[in-house]
Design a protein around this motif. Structure first.
Motif, PDB file in Angstrom:
ATOM      1  N   GLU A   1       7.375  -1.188 -12.883  1.00 45.76           N
ATOM      2  CA  GLU A   1       8.614  -1.936 -12.644  1.00 45.76           C
ATOM      3  C   GLU A   1       9.234  -1.674 -11.269  1.00 45.76           C
ATOM      4  N   ASP A   2       8.538  -0.922 -10.408  1.00 45.77           N
ATOM      5  CA  ASP A   2       9.019  -0.781  -9.027  1.00 45.77           C
ATOM      6  C   ASP A   2       8.958  -2.138  -8.325  1.00 45.77           C
ATOM      7  N   ILE A   3       9.847  -2.338  -7.341  1.00 47.46           N
ATOM      8  CA  ILE A   3       9.868  -3.623  -6.625  1.00 47.46           C
ATOM      9  C   ILE A   3       8.634  -3.753  -5.736  1.00 47.46           C
ATOM     10  N   LEU A   4       7.954  -4.888  -5.846  1.00 46.67           N
ATOM     11  CA  LEU A   4       6.838  -5.218  -4.955  1.00 46.67           C
ATOM     12  C   LEU A   4       7.355  -6.016  -3.753  1.00 46.67           C
ATOM     13  N   PHE A   5       8.156  -7.055  -4.029  1.00 47.43           N
ATOM     14  CA  PHE A   5       8.702  -7.845  -2.921  1.00 47.43           C
ATOM     15  C   PHE A   5       9.987  -8.556  -3.320  1.00 47.43           C
TER      16      PHE A   5
ATOM     17  N   ARG B   1       0.830  -1.221   0.000  1.00 50.98           N
ATOM     18  CA  ARG B   1       0.000   0.000   0.000  1.00 50.98           C
ATOM     19  C   ARG B   1       0.858   1.262   0.000  1.00 50.98           C
ATOM     20  N   ILE B   2       1.970   1.219   0.768  1.00 49.36           N
ATOM     21  CA  ILE B   2       2.801   2.424   0.894  1.00 49.36           C
ATOM     22  C   ILE B   2       4.091   2.335   0.071  1.00 49.36           C
ATOM     23  N   GLY B   3       4.192   1.277  -0.743  1.00 53.33           N
ATOM     24  CA  GLY B   3       5.360   1.156  -1.614  1.00 53.33           C
ATOM     25  C   GLY B   3       6.603   0.630  -0.931  1.00 53.33           C
ATOM     26  N   ALA B   4       6.432   0.059   0.274  1.00 48.55           N
ATOM     27  CA  ALA B   4       7.564  -0.594   0.931  1.00 48.55           C
ATOM     28  C   ALA B   4       7.710  -1.997   0.345  1.00 48.55           C
ATOM     29  N   VAL B   5       8.920  -2.522   0.354  1.00 46.84           N
ATOM     30  CA  VAL B   5       9.220  -3.823  -0.242  1.00 46.84           C
ATOM     31  C   VAL B   5       9.131  -4.888   0.850  1.00 46.84           C
ATOM     32  N   HIS B   6       8.218  -5.856   0.710  1.00 46.67           N
ATOM     33  CA  HIS B   6       8.151  -6.890   1.748  1.00 46.67           C
ATOM     34  C   HIS B   6       9.052  -8.075   1.415  1.00 46.67           C
ATOM     35  N   SER B   7       9.641  -8.611   2.476  1.00 41.11           N
ATOM     36  CA  SER B   7      10.475  -9.816   2.368  1.00 41.11           C
ATOM     37  C   SER B   7       9.988 -10.770   3.451  1.00 41.11           C
TER      38      SER B   7
ATOM     39  N   CYS C   1       5.781  -4.731  -9.636  1.00 39.38           N
ATOM     40  CA  CYS C   1       4.342  -4.528  -9.377  1.00 39.38           C
ATOM     41  C   CYS C   1       3.404  -4.918 -10.528  1.00 39.38           C
ATOM     42  N   GLY C   2       3.635  -4.383 -11.716  1.00 38.54           N
ATOM     43  CA  GLY C   2       2.631  -4.490 -12.772  1.00 38.54           C
ATOM     44  C   GLY C   2       2.488  -5.872 -13.382  1.00 38.54           C
TER      45      GLY C   2
END
Length: 631
Positions: free
Chosen positions: A240-244, A140-146, A262-263
């Motif tokens: 192309e931003d990192i989702l995770f 939601r806030i554009g942080a990358v989850h691991s 993301c996309g």
């Protein structure tokens, strides 16, 4: 929202379209999603670099597709059914409206604790609904989850936190798993002793056990929620931003942090979910995986929620309180699609069929398997006793790296064939290569599996190590993605995966690199060297067989074997413990010093009649010695 293929003729037509003009095909599919800004170009790739980009210039937030767009039409529909570890505890039904509120509130908690767009957040939690909330809140806030599987050791957790330089850790006091409690906070505390980048640890209260508290680092999840509201606009993300980042075992050294964006990931997981399972409005879908693995990311969270589905999350294990638990949950929640691992099916098949027969499984429409190829005996048991010969079985082949299912039948549309993953999904172009990397043209053939041309959910890189990404997946066979598997193809074009061709073993559906396990064994003070291979196991599919050389003067015994298993458990996790440890005087090696694992695999599998030429070995005499003393 539906993207579904409805007939075999339509599959053939769509597949052809996807191969002839991939950009047009995926652009049409992508029109079904909510974008803040449309793409200027669908696809750009150069597999010699290798670089792949999908939906260039597009902007979106995946959580708007998983949550916001359903609020007007499905706000009161259940998004997640959470089934607890113990059947005596009540299940939770969380509506899309409630899930949206919880995700936005926890996203604000993350922001309050210093998390910004692009920051990495490590999640080490049990299978509680809040794990799904945490994943979506990061997005939601554009942080990358691991997400790190909550069965991993403190050493494995620390390695993953440090590799991604995570800023915040999300964990729990503990986790229920069958009749055991995993002390997650204690394990996390041990890991954090060597994790300088972590600024906050947010702790969810699940088991109510006593925990050590560090007031400068630790905060309680529930107390942080009291400080925020549930209004959190979705961050604008580039396609192309990192989702995770999700770590998977490598065949050499440290785990590989696979980067998904993301996309393309959103488009492909949603499309593959709807087509493989043939999900219909109102169905109840259950994937038994843990969100710590890619299956949980793609087919518990993102694919189902983006489709507006009802997805089941299960905290427990198939054997607790007895081996009928899966079927009890299927009956209780009227499950329509059931997706699990062959290793679970084999374990359940060992027990009396009354444990299945006593439950009403008439709501089941589709069965699925994931994690490894399913053997024929388990396939028929699943078909006969669970599906009652009326449910198609989708045997899905894919990987952490591929992001989504690649080869699988589409339930009730394309034909099942026991032990075969069957046909590629639209957009996926598998080929078989010979040992020289030439494409085998015959329809009926066996060889090295490779994929031509990119698909939207392909992992873009290994975090912080693009050269390794290139070396592992794209250097062996230029202009092909190399998954590390062999396969055979029948006269109808169906694919059967025949197993790994590199040093990764699939145990109970989990990819385990042999190198990190060998490294752990070699840490033992009495061990000189080791080699680990897989061997067939009737429950796990494969199990681990370790050949161990000890120092002179050491008398190997059961106690030493126990110590070695404990070292592996502490370093990697209990799942990586070898089933068999054979103490040997030497290991078969080439003259360049490379261990001949092919020979060790054959010995472990009792296939010693055809070891091939051993005369080229530096020490051929050790082979007979190993065979004579095999466990």
């Amino acid at each position: 929202m539906t993207l579904q293929i409805r007939s075999l003729e339509e599959y053939q037509k769509e597949y052809q379209k996807s191969i002839e003009n991939p950009a047009n095909f995926w652009a049409e599919i992508a029109e079904n999603f909510v974008w803040k800004k449309k793409w200027s170009k669908v696809l750009e790739y150069d597999w010699l670099q290798p670089e792949t980009k999908w939906f260039l210039g597009a902007q979106l937030n995946i959580t708007e597709n998983c949550l916001d767009r359903h609020l007007d039409t499905k706000g009161d529909q259940t998004a997640i059914i959470w089934e607890p570890n113990s059947p005596s505890e009540e299940a939770k039904h969380i509506s899309y409206k409630e899930l949206h509120s919880q995700v936005c509130a926890f996203a604000n908690v993350l922001k309050n604790n210093g998390v910004k767009k692009g920051d990495r957040v490590c999640i080490y939690m049990p299978m509680v609904a809040e794990l799904a909330v945490a994943v979506l809140a990061c997005a939601r806030i554009g942080a990358v989850h691991s997400v790190v599987f909550a069965g991993f050791s403190s050493t494995a957790l620390a390695a993953r936190i440090n590799d991604a330089a995570c800023k915040v850790l999300l964990t729990a006091d503990g986790g229920f798993r069958g009749d055991k409690i995993t002390p997650l906070k204690d394990i996390a505390d041990e890991a954090l002793k060597t994790c300088p980048t972590i600024q906050k640890s947010i702790v969810y209260k699940r088991t109510n056990q006593e925990v050590t508290w560090n007031p400068s680092l630790d905060v309680w999840w529930h107390e942080e929620l009291e400080k925020v509201d549930d209004n959190c606009p979705a961050e604008v993300m580039d396609s192309e931003d990192i989702l995770f980042i999700l770590y998977t075992s490598g065949s050499t050294g440290k785990p590989k942090g696979m980067v998904h964006t993301c996309g393309g990931y959103m488009v492909y997981t949603t499309y593959s979910f709807q087509n493989v399972f043939q999900y219909k409005e109102g169905d109840i879908y259950w994937c038994t995986a843990d969100i710590g693995w890619i299956t949980g990311h793609s087919y518990i969270v993102y694919g189902p929620l983006s489709s507006g589905a009802t997805t089941v999350m299960f905290e427990g294990v198939p054997s607790y309180p007895d081996y009928g638990r899966f079927w009890e949950v299927c009956e209780k929640h009227k499950v329509n699609q059931f997706y699990t691992a062959p290793t679970a099916i084999r374990a359940l098949a060992k027990h009396p069929t009354e444990l299945v027969d006593k439950y009403n499984l008439s709501d089941l429409k589709v069965l699925g398997t994931v994690g490894e190829p399913i053997n024929e005996e388990a396939w028929h048991w699943y078909d006969d006793h669970v599906g009652k010969n009326k449910c198609p079985i989708v045997d899905t082949w894919w990987q952490t790296e591929t992001g989504g299912m690649m080869i699988s039948s589409l339930a009730g549309i394309t034909k099942d064939k026991p032990t075969f993953a069957t046909l590629p999904l639209p957009g996926i172009q598998p080929v078989l290569l010979d040992n020289d990397g030439n494409e085998i043209q015959n329809t009926e053939a066996e060889g090295i599996l490779a994929i031509k041309n990119p698909w939207p959910s392909l992992a873009r890189t290994i975090y912080g190590d693009h050269q390794r990404y290139k070396n592992v997946y794209f250097s062996a066979y230029p202009n092909h993605y190399f998954p590390g598997d062999g396969a055979l193809r029948d006269g109808q074009g169906n694919y059967r995966i025949t197993g790994r061709v590199d040093d990764v073993v699939i145990v109970s559906g989990h990819n385990l690199g042999t190198a990190p396990i060998e490294n752990a064994i070699n840490e033992h003070e009495k061990v000189v060297e080791s080699a680990v291979v897989g061997f067939p196991h009737d429950i796990k599919g494969n199990a681990l067989y370790a050949y161990v050389i000890t120092y002179d003067g050491v008398v190997p015994d059961d106690e030493l074997a126990k110590e070695i298993r404990q070292v592996v458990s502490n370093t990697i996790g209990p799942i990586a413990k070898p089933d068999k440890i054979q103490f040997v005087s030497g290991l078969p090696k080439t003259r360049s010093g490379k261990i001949m694992r092919r020979i060790l695999r054959k010995v472990a599998a009792n296939e010693t009649s055809n070891l091939g030429d051993v005369s080229t070995l530096l020490n051929p005499e050790v082979v007979q010695n190993i065979i004579d003393n095999k466990l």
